[in-house]
Design a protein around this motif. Structure first.
Motif, mmCIF file in Angstrom:
data_model
loop_
_atom_site.group_PDB
_atom_site.id
_atom_site.type_symbol
_atom_site.label_atom_id
_atom_site.label_comp_id
_atom_site.label_asym_id
_atom_site.label_seq_id
_atom_site.Cartn_x
_atom_site.Cartn_y
_atom_site.Cartn_z
ATOM 1 N N SER A 94 -9.091 9.995 11.259
ATOM 2 C CA SER A 94 -10.368 10.385 10.619
ATOM 3 C C SER A 94 -10.952 9.185 9.888
ATOM 4 O O SER A 94 -12.157 9.068 9.691
ATOM 5 N N TYR A 95 -10.078 8.206 9.559
ATOM 6 C CA TYR A 95 -10.561 7.052 8.783
ATOM 7 C C TYR A 95 -11.502 6.163 9.603
ATOM 8 O O TYR A 95 -12.191 5.315 9.065
ATOM 9 N N TYR A 96 -11.556 6.350 10.918
ATOM 10 C CA TYR A 96 -12.506 5.557 11.701
ATOM 11 C C TYR A 96 -13.954 5.941 11.398
ATOM 12 O O TYR A 96 -14.891 5.198 11.705
ATOM 13 N N PRO A 122 -0.591 3.321 3.895
ATOM 14 C CA PRO A 122 -1.731 2.864 3.089
ATOM 15 C C PRO A 122 -2.916 2.453 3.965
ATOM 16 O O PRO A 122 -2.753 2.266 5.174
ATOM 17 N N ILE A 123 -4.100 2.324 3.354
ATOM 18 C CA ILE A 123 -5.258 1.817 4.113
ATOM 19 C C ILE A 123 -5.919 0.662 3.352
ATOM 20 O O ILE A 123 -7.119 0.412 3.498
ATOM 21 N N ASP A 124 -5.123 -0.049 2.576
ATOM 22 C CA ASP A 124 -5.670 -1.148 1.763
ATOM 23 C C ASP A 124 -6.341 -2.234 2.598
ATOM 24 O O ASP A 124 -7.359 -2.807 2.188
ATOM 25 N N MET A 125 -5.803 -2.517 3.795
ATOM 26 C CA MET A 125 -6.411 -3.571 4.622
ATOM 27 C C MET A 125 -7.784 -3.138 5.138
ATOM 28 O O MET A 125 -8.703 -3.961 5.265
ATOM 29 N N HIS A 126 -7.947 -1.840 5.408
ATOM 30 C CA HIS A 126 -9.269 -1.344 5.821
ATOM 31 C C HIS A 126 -10.255 -1.559 4.661
ATOM 32 O O HIS A 126 -11.347 -2.108 4.847
ATOM 33 N N ILE A 127 -9.840 -1.112 3.478
ATOM 34 C CA ILE A 127 -10.719 -1.160 2.292
ATOM 35 C C ILE A 127 -11.052 -2.611 1.945
ATOM 36 O O ILE A 127 -12.215 -2.951 1.682
ATOM 37 N N PRO A 302 6.550 -0.989 21.527
ATOM 38 C CA PRO A 302 5.678 -0.272 20.582
ATOM 39 C C PRO A 302 6.493 0.630 19.655
ATOM 40 O O PRO A 302 7.432 1.293 20.094
ATOM 41 N N THR A 303 6.140 0.678 18.399
ATOM 42 C CA THR A 303 6.833 1.556 17.452
ATOM 43 C C THR A 303 6.809 3.014 17.918
ATOM 44 O O THR A 303 7.767 3.756 17.702
ATOM 45 N N ASP A 304 5.759 3.401 18.641
ATOM 46 C CA ASP A 304 5.634 4.811 19.050
ATOM 47 C C ASP A 304 6.616 5.175 20.156
ATOM 48 O O ASP A 304 6.796 6.350 20.461
ATOM 49 N N THR A 325 10.417 -1.713 12.802
ATOM 50 C CA THR A 325 9.899 -2.704 11.832
ATOM 51 C C THR A 325 8.499 -2.351 11.331
ATOM 52 O O THR A 325 7.964 -3.048 10.475
ATOM 53 N N ILE A 326 7.870 -1.280 11.860
ATOM 54 C CA ILE A 326 6.469 -1.014 11.492
ATOM 55 C C ILE A 326 6.353 0.072 10.444
ATOM 56 O O ILE A 326 5.641 -0.074 9.447
ATOM 57 N N TRP A 327 7.022 1.208 10.638
ATOM 58 C CA TRP A 327 6.894 2.351 9.724
ATOM 59 C C TRP A 327 8.212 2.587 9.002
ATOM 60 O O TRP A 327 9.279 2.494 9.634
#
Ligand code: EPZ
Length: 417
Positions: A94-96, A122-127, A302-304, A325-327
């Motif tokens: 939804s953050y898109y 977190p979404i600090d890099m987006h902000i 991929p982490t997924d 290493t991602i989540w």
């Protein structure tokens, strides 16, 4: 609430058709509002994340039509509204709508996103990216209020190759004044898909798929068409299943290069796979070798795919190391696997897996999307019946999963409880 009931220990054979990539579709759908006009997105997977995003488009007064896997979105009469928690919390993507509404109307009010419980997210890099473009950021409890008189292109350095931040900054900068360069950008295949859609609308983006993406801002964007690229994570999940219980199981409609990190590991383990132009056929072998896997940003594993891979390691001969290493929390499925008979010892973001271990069906609970997919794989190879609860997690990202598996011989059903 829905449950999956699986009768395990069947050999799976035949064709599985892969759908459009969830992690691309969930960015393409919000991106459509950047154009004042009608856009068409083809090969959209029929998953609940799609429906959650359509609800937000309709809240914003967009006209949306669904015909099979094709979405037509008319955002001519877009009407900006607060996107409250009941909408934003249904999925991470939804953050898109932050980047898309900033791009189109230079303001957005939206509550924090949702998403799987796999870490703090977190979404600090987006902000920080939005701030660099000149956006004023106010936070009121769980609500973000983002606004700008104008957005001005600049150099943005990501401290981590974040998929979401890369895409969100692209969305916010295509209509900004001047040039934006995203340094240390994510290189996942989905980034290219979104950049191509925006360029089809008239944007000027170069470098997508590399770690430096340049966006030259333009005045307006017009409606366009794009097709969602094949889902490499869905494909990888079914490939892993084929390595465990397939006989000539063919995974179709894929881009094999997007799966190279996984197919290389499967071959290392002794798997028997034939890679064709847009499909891979795989059959189980009598013995799989234990290996070490470490999830990384593209083009690493991929982490997924890590959680589905961990099931494969329970059936490999020897001791394997699974490092995430991602989540922070990609081990939510491990207690259920151990309850089924696996021998997995978790230590923070890594796990030691000893195999092969015989798995027995039992009642388990899905904790997140890819952990749930891992439990489906485990149920399909286990002796007896496995009941998975909270399968809504799985249905967010795997289109028609019970139909696709039934078509290749699995005994699996979905029921409302
Ligand atoms: C996307 O999430 C995918 N989701 C995830 O898939 C996938 O695991 C991930 O990329 C990595 O490939 C969607 O595309 C909807 P990131 P995203 O930003 O964009 C940290 C699935 O199962 N970070 O690349 O949220 C974060 O904590 C889902 O389909 C920050 O610190 O991932 C994590 O450690 C799960 N600050 C790392 O970066 C930020 O502002 C990866 O995040 C953003 C991220």
């Amino acid at each position: 609430m829905k449950q999956m009931i699986i009768e395990g220990n069947n050999i799976l054979s035949g064709n599985i058709e892969i759908g459009g990539a969830k992690n691309s579709a969930v960015a393409l759908i919000p991106a459509a509002i950047l154009a004042s006009g009608e856009s068409t997105i083809k090969n959209v997977p029929n998953i609940s994340d799609r429906d959650a995003l359509i609800d937000i488009l309709e809240l914003l007064n967009c006209n949306v039509k669904i015909k099979d896997n094709e979405l037509t979105i008319d955002s001519t009469n877009l009407n900006n509204k607060v996107i409250d928690n009941s909408y934003s919390s249904r999925l991470r993507a939804s953050y898109y709508f932050m980047g898309a509404l900033l791009g189109r109307q230079k303001n957005v009010e939206i509550y924090i996103p949702g998403g799987c419980n796999i870490g703090s997210r977190p979404i600090d890099m987006h902000i920080d990216g939005f701030k660099a473009l000149g956006v004023k950021v106010e936070i009121e409890g769980d609500k973000y209020i983002l606004s700008a008189d104008k957005l001005v292109g600049t150099d943005i350095y990501l401290r981590f190759q974040s998929v979401g931040a890369t895409i969100n900054i692209m969305l916010a900068s295509v209509l900004a004044e001047g040039k934006t360069i995203i340094h240390n950008a994510a290189k996942e295949a989905e980034i290219n898909n979104i950049a191509n859609f925006l360029n089809n609308m008239g944007a000027k983006i170069t470098g997508a798929g590399t770690d430096e993406i340049t966006i030259i801002g333009v005045e307006t964007l017009h409606g366009a068409e794009i097709s969602v690229l094949p889902d490499r994570i869905e494909a990888g999940t079914y490939l892993i299943l084929g390595a465990l219980c397939g006989t000539n199981l063919t995974i179709k409609n894929i881009i094999p290069e997007h799966l190279e990190s996984l197919t290389t590991k499967l071959k290392e383990m002794g798997s028997n796979l034939i890679i064709n132009k847009d499909s891979i056929s795989i059959s189980k072998v009598s013995e799989l070798k234990a290996i070490n896997i470490k999830t990384l940003v593209y083009p690493g594993i991929p982490t997924d795919i890590g959680q589905p891979m961990s099931v494969l390691l329970t059936q490999s001969t020897g001791t394997s190391l699974f490092e995430e290493t991602i989540w922070e929390n990609r081990m939510g499925h491990v207690p259920s696997l151990n309850k089924m008979g696996a021998n997995i010892q978790v230590n923070g973001m890594s796990a030691i897996i000893k195999g092969p271990t015989k798995l027995k069906g039992c009642d388990v609970i899905a904790t997140d999307l890819r952990g749930g997919a891992a439990l489906v794989i485990a149920g399909l190879i286990a002796e007896g019946i496995t009941t998975i609860t909270d399968v809504e997690h799985i249905l967010r990202g795997y289109e028609n999963i019970t139909e696709k598996l039934t078509n290749v011989g699995a005994k699996i059903e979905l029921k409302e409880i």
